[in-house]
Design a protein around this motif. Structure first.
Motif, PDB file in Angstrom:
ATOM      1  N   UNK A   4      25.156  48.996 -19.843  1.00 41.13           N
ATOM      2  CA  UNK A   4      24.178  50.001 -19.445  1.00 41.13           C
ATOM      3  C   UNK A   4      24.442  51.286 -20.197  1.00 41.13           C
ATOM      4  N   UNK A   5      23.343  51.972 -20.555  1.00 41.39           N
ATOM      5  CA  UNK A   5      23.462  53.245 -21.265  1.00 41.39           C
ATOM      6  C   UNK A   5      23.538  54.440 -20.342  1.00 41.39           C
ATOM      7  N   UNK A   6      23.506  54.228 -19.031  1.00 44.16           N
ATOM      8  CA  UNK A   6      23.546  55.319 -18.060  1.00 44.16           C
ATOM      9  C   UNK A   6      24.996  55.655 -17.717  1.00 44.16           C
ATOM     10  N   UNK A   7      25.449  56.857 -18.066  1.00 42.80           N
ATOM     11  CA  UNK A   7      26.861  57.223 -17.815  1.00 42.80           C
ATOM     12  C   UNK A   7      27.247  57.142 -16.339  1.00 42.80           C
ATOM     13  N   UNK A   8      26.312  57.509 -15.446  1.00 40.13           N
ATOM     14  CA  UNK A   8      26.624  57.500 -14.016  1.00 40.13           C
ATOM     15  C   UNK A   8      26.843  56.086 -13.478  1.00 40.13           C
ATOM     16  N   UNK A   9      26.364  55.098 -14.226  1.00 35.83           N
ATOM     17  CA  UNK A   9      26.464  53.706 -13.797  1.00 35.83           C
ATOM     18  C   UNK A   9      27.717  53.027 -14.334  1.00 35.83           C
ATOM     19  N   UNK A  10      28.393  53.666 -15.298  1.00 36.28           N
ATOM     20  CA  UNK A  10      29.506  53.042 -16.000  1.00 36.28           C
ATOM     21  C   UNK A  10      30.712  52.795 -15.085  1.00 36.28           C
ATOM     22  N   UNK A  11      31.049  53.782 -14.250  1.00 34.73           N
ATOM     23  CA  UNK A  11      32.220  53.635 -13.387  1.00 34.73           C
ATOM     24  C   UNK A  11      32.019  52.499 -12.389  1.00 34.73           C
ATOM     25  N   UNK A  12      30.822  52.424 -11.807  1.00 36.17           N
ATOM     26  CA  UNK A  12      30.534  51.337 -10.868  1.00 36.17           C
ATOM     27  C   UNK A  12      30.651  49.982 -11.557  1.00 36.17           C
ATOM     28  N   UNK A  13      30.090  49.865 -12.773  1.00 34.18           N
ATOM     29  CA  UNK A  13      30.167  48.613 -13.517  1.00 34.18           C
ATOM     30  C   UNK A  13      31.597  48.250 -13.849  1.00 34.18           C
ATOM     31  N   UNK A  14      32.376  49.247 -14.262  1.00 34.58           N
ATOM     32  CA  UNK A  14      33.779  48.997 -14.608  1.00 34.58           C
ATOM     33  C   UNK A  14      34.543  48.450 -13.408  1.00 34.58           C
ATOM     34  N   UNK A  15      34.401  49.091 -12.258  1.00 33.14           N
ATOM     35  CA  UNK A  15      35.116  48.651 -11.064  1.00 33.14           C
ATOM     36  C   UNK A  15      34.643  47.267 -10.617  1.00 33.14           C
ATOM     37  N   UNK A  16      33.331  47.024 -10.702  1.00 32.46           N
ATOM     38  CA  UNK A  16      32.789  45.723 -10.300  1.00 32.46           C
ATOM     39  C   UNK A  16      33.298  44.619 -11.214  1.00 32.46           C
ATOM     40  N   UNK A  17      33.229  44.854 -12.536  1.00 25.46           N
ATOM     41  CA  UNK A  17      33.673  43.841 -13.490  1.00 25.46           C
ATOM     42  C   UNK A  17      35.178  43.620 -13.404  1.00 25.46           C
ATOM     43  N   UNK A  18      35.944  44.695 -13.186  1.00 25.70           N
ATOM     44  CA  UNK A  18      37.391  44.557 -13.036  1.00 25.70           C
ATOM     45  C   UNK A  18      37.721  43.715 -11.810  1.00 25.70           C
ATOM     46  N   UNK A  19      37.020  43.959 -10.700  1.00 23.33           N
ATOM     47  CA  UNK A  19      37.250  43.182  -9.485  1.00 23.33           C
ATOM     48  C   UNK A  19      36.911  41.714  -9.707  1.00 23.33           C
ATOM     49  N   UNK A  20      35.767  41.451 -10.346  1.00 23.18           N
ATOM     50  CA  UNK A  20      35.352  40.074 -10.615  1.00 23.18           C
ATOM     51  C   UNK A  20      36.348  39.379 -11.530  1.00 23.18           C
ATOM     52  N   UNK A  21      36.814  40.091 -12.559  1.00 25.20           N
ATOM     53  CA  UNK A  21      37.760  39.493 -13.504  1.00 25.20           C
ATOM     54  C   UNK A  21      39.083  39.162 -12.827  1.00 25.20           C
TER      55      UNK A  21
END
Length: 298
Positions: A4-21
């Protein structure tokens, strides 16, 4: 360019993907260790499941690590050699996984339709042979695609609209004639590594369903279906995600232009992140043998 190109969405994506991984890594490593350490799981089905766990760990690691490292470092760049290796590994591992699932469907077919012959047919030599063929065929399939991509010329733009090096967005950057390579990908990727294992899996389940329906008692039907329900759930999840990622119906036959990359990234993220995470959860939550092995190891 990331998910995603939205900076405000990056932290949520990072935490979600880290949890899934982390769930993917922990779940699949647990399944693999249980199969290796617990002699009750030294059966053909769990032998193939251990191979599937290795594939899920590998596929998740080579694709998701870029999202996690780029968020921490702020660097979204990737070198050309690493990009090509990532494409080769992803294509090969995906093909391996489809073939392993086809081998698992044959194992379920023999267990349900030929139960008296199961120990004789699914012996250790056949299991090792089937698994070896799956791994070798997957990596052989990726070599021509890798060589074809390696010889392409590209535009001056070096921005790829994806979160890892996938073949479709890379082809869109090239000004070379990619028609032959696209034809090869559609022929080999779809027919050999997609349709062939799907057809083998589908045929196996046709015979399995016929056998289950021929069982008179309801408890017998339920027990027979239970033995293959986990595998069937994994097959449906994987093939559904791959279909929506690469084979959605369009009016054009051009591979590079038929797929909307914006929406394709999210299907790809589900395929790469969610499906490998679901596999150990499905097998551990629905399988009495795995739950019993976990209790014994603890």
């Amino acid at each position: 360019m990331g998910v995603s190109g939205q900076p405000s969405f990056q932290l949520f994506l990072f935490l979600l993907i880290l949890l899934i991984y982390l769930i993917t890594l922990g779940g699949n490593v647990t399944i693999f260790l249980l199969v290796c350490l617990d002699h009750h799981l030294h059966t053909p089905m769990y032998f193939f499941l251990a191979n599937l766990s290795i594939l899920d760990i590998s596929c998740s690691t080579i694709t998701l690590h870029k999202i996690l490292t780029s968020f921490i470092s702020g660097d979204n760049t990737v070198s050309v050699p690493k990009c090509l290796v990532q494409i080769f590994a992803f294509l090969s591992l995906t093909c391996d996984e489809l073939l392993i699932l086809a081998a698992m469907s044959y194992d379920r077919y023999v267990a349900i339709c030929k139960p008296l012959h199961y120990p004789l047919v699914m012996n250790s030599k056949l299991c090792v042979l089937l698994a070896s063929l799956c791994w070798v065929c997957g990596f052989i399939e990726g070599i021509p695609t890798f060589m074809g991509i390696f010889k392409l010329s590209y535009y001056e733009s070096n921005k790829m609209d994806h979160f890892f090096c996938d073949i479709v967005p890379l082809l869109k950057l090239s000004y070379s004639d990619t028609s032959f390579l696209q034809l090869y990908i559609l022929t080999v990727g779809v027919v050999v590594c997609g349709f062939t294992p799907f057809a083998l899996t589908f045929i196996s389940y046709i015979f399995i369903i016929i056998t289950i329906l021929s069982i008179r008692s309801i408890s017998g039907r339920r027990k027979a279906f239970y033995t293959c329900s986990s595998h069937l759930t994994v097959v449906i999840c994987l093939y559904s995600s791959l279909f929506f990622q690469y084979l959605r119906p369009t009016s054009s036959i051009n591979l590079g232009s038929t797929i909307n990359l914006g929406s394709s990234k999210y299907f790809s993220l589900f395929n790469i992140a969610a499906v490998p995470m679901l596999n150990p959860l499905i097998y551990s939550l629905k399988n009495k043998d795995v739950k019993a092995a976990i209790r014994r190891r603890i």
